[in-house]
Enzyme design. Structure first.
Site, PDB file in Angstrom:
ATOM      1  N   ASP A  81      64.754 -16.028  30.817  1.00 34.66           N
ATOM      2  CA  ASP A  81      64.528 -16.843  29.633  1.00 34.66           C
ATOM      3  C   ASP A  81      63.018 -17.099  29.562  1.00 34.66           C
ATOM      4  OD1 ASP A  81      64.971 -18.741  27.497  1.00 34.66           O
ATOM      5  OD2 ASP A  81      64.668 -20.308  29.001  1.00 34.66           O
ATOM      6  N   ASP A 141      71.088 -21.371  27.829  1.00 35.70           N
ATOM      7  CA  ASP A 141      71.181 -20.319  28.848  1.00 35.70           C
ATOM      8  C   ASP A 141      72.481 -20.391  29.652  1.00 35.70           C
ATOM      9  OD1 ASP A 141      68.550 -19.369  28.283  1.00 35.70           O
ATOM     10  OD2 ASP A 141      67.718 -21.002  29.478  1.00 35.70           O
ATOM     11  N   ASP A 189      66.981 -22.046  32.249  1.00 36.84           N
ATOM     12  CA  ASP A 189      66.966 -23.481  32.559  1.00 36.84           C
ATOM     13  C   ASP A 189      67.561 -24.362  31.469  1.00 36.84           C
ATOM     14  OD1 ASP A 189      64.853 -23.050  30.710  1.00 36.84           O
ATOM     15  OD2 ASP A 189      63.898 -24.909  31.368  1.00 36.84           O
TER      16      ASP A 189
END
Length: 509
Positions: A223, A406, A402
């Site tokens: 990410d 996600d 995080d």
């Protein structure tokens, strides 16, 4: 078993954390009054009032007002999003500035956050469990040994006319000498040491299965916001078209002090050294567009592309009397050592992908600076799951993230890796948690621990097998009675345990 049970419970905990985000008190407008109601009592088309700092209780459409909304937890977009009348808002996101009145357009299980909860549930339920290497070996080894023991008795007694007692003792010796204690210890002892080694380095690993799966990883998907970057903004590019640089920076500093926008705060921090007091008049801010003021009779405006007709693409433009005098680009700051860590991972043969909900231009800029070839931008949680499925179908994949957005991808990937300062949902869903929030230095260490733990397990199984290959023929021949067999069997356990302990001290990173 206790550790395994705790690991299984993380799914329920993660879903509970997601559900808790929805549990807010909403301010419902009714004829003549405003009443507070819990989330689950909101009805379709209810009129709700939301102010600065409030969490939006459900998905809806703005009827009046404008605001800035932090949607990073859902979409991954690093900058707050400007919303006005007619725009849709997402339940669970937070208003950072402004006040709005919305009409509830989706409630209950139809909201985007509820759909993310379902995605996490489905991803966990459909995630295949690997069969531990030791279990696979034992599944073959035990029936083979029992068969050899039985054959030793019958062939010895009937084919070679060995006495019943002697044939029986040989058969028992085969069972004793090949007792799979060493094989039973091969995996748990290595896993215990591997998890301990990781914990000493600030890496929390949930269960032995995770360590074995980590060793098979070929793809690592990252990410962007909060994982590769800090989530804090900085001025990455400042171009002067006309005028003095210091003077323009001072003007920007003085004007932006009158805005509460996160980017305004970043600009004030960046240009604080150029601060000298200026007298501002006629200060106006149009949310999502610009802020303007008059200084010594001149009109200045700082804003997005909406205030100019230039073909250039920048994040911010500075106008003096409607004439462009400067442009700025704002970027999310990379975490320290990020490029070095990714280079190190690449050199070890891992394929790296960037998967983010942020804008295409920002993702591609970050990817270029980190030499990441594969980029997927503007991905919603359901899109992230589909991408992870595609990548995971080729090779086992680790997802590093995080945010709430996600969580489904973390659950779906072969291994989910989160950070110590991540949302509780991401931490609970992940298989591995890196406690260092400042950088990704612990990631290569985590991968090394996984690889070397599996290597130690294979070494342990090799020693256990090699011992049995030598000892079983000796037992069959009658040169080893069951008492000595028990002693030598214990010696093989010592070798396996000693090799596992070595994992705690040998240089692996």
């Amino acid at each position: 078993n206790v550790l395994e049970h705790k690991s299984v419970q993380k799914t329920t905990t993660a879903i509970g954390d997601l559900s808790a985000i929805q549990e807010v008190i909403a301010k419902k407008e009714t004829p003549g009054k405003i009443e507070e109601i819990p989330f689950d009592e909101i009805q379709l088309n209810d009129i709700l009032i939301i102010n600065t700092g409030d969490k939006i209780p459900t998905d809806g459409i703005i009827l009046s007002g404008d605001c800035l909304i932090d949607e990073s937890m859902i979409t991954g977009e690093s900058m707050p999003v400007s919303k006005k009348v007619g725009d849709e808002v997402i339940g669970g996101t937070i208003i950072t500035d402004g006040s709005i009145k919305i009409k509830a357009s989706k409630i209950g299980d139809d909201t985007l956050l509820s759909q993310i909860i379902d995605l996490v549930k489905n991803a966990q339920n459909n995630k295949p469990n690997i069969q531990k290497l030791g279990d696979r070996v034992s599944a073959v080894f035990v029936p083979v040994v029992i068969s050899i023991s039985i054959l030793t008795f019958f062939i010895g007694h009937y084919a070679f006319e060995i006495a019943v007692q002697d044939a029986f003792l040989r058969s028992i010796a085969v069972l004793v000498i090949s007792c799979p204690c060493a094989m039973g210890l091969a995996t748990p002892t290595a896993v215990m040491v591997g998890i301990g080694r990781a914990a000493k380095n600030g890496i929390l690993i949930k269960g032995g299965d995770t360590l074995e799966k980590m060793a098979t990883i070929k793809n690592i998907v990252f990410d962007k916001t909060g994982t590769l970057t800090t989530g804090k903004f900085e001025v990455s590019e400042f171009n002067i078209i006309e005028g003095d640089e210091s003077e323009i920076k001072n003007i920007i500093y003085n004007i932006e002090q009158h805005s509460s926008h996160p980017i305004a705060k970043s600009l004030c921090t960046a240009f604080k050294a150029y601060n000298s007091s200026l007298e501002l008049t006629d200060i106006k801010e149009e949310k999502g567009k610009s802020i303007s003021a008059k200084i010594n009779g001149d009109s200045y405006e700082i804003g997005s592309a909406k205030i100019t007709n230039t073909e250039e693409t920048h994040d911010l433009y500075v106008l003096k009397n409607n004439k462009l005098i400067a442009t700025l680009n704002i970027s999310d700051t990379l975490k320290s050592n990020t490029k070095e860590v990714l280079t190190q991972i690449k050199q070890k043969g891992y394929n790296i992908t960037l998967l983010s909900g942020d804008k295409k231009l920002k993702c591609e800029t970050i990817a270029r600076s980190l030499a990441i070839d594969t980029v997927y931008s503007e991905q919603l949680p359901k899109d992230k799951i589909h991408k992870i499925q595609q990548i995971d179908a080729e090779f086992p994949t680790a997802m590093v993230g995080d945010g709430i957005n996600d969580a489904p991808a973390l659950a779906k990937a072969t291994i989910g890796i989160s950070l110590g300062n991540a949302t509780q949902v991401a931490i609970q869903t992940a298989d591995v948690v890196l406690l260092n929030n400042e950088n990704l230095d612990q990631l290569p260490k985590a991968l090394s621990v996984g690889k070397h733990t599996l290597l130690t397990i294979k070494q342990n199984l090799f020693w256990a097998f090699a011992y049995n290959l030598v000892a079983i023929p000796i037992a069959i021949s009658g040169l080893l009675n069951p008492m000595w067999g028990a002693l030598f069997m214990a010696f093989s356990d010592v070798i396996v345990i000693g090799n596992s302990i070595r994992l705690g001290y040998k240089k692996i990173f």
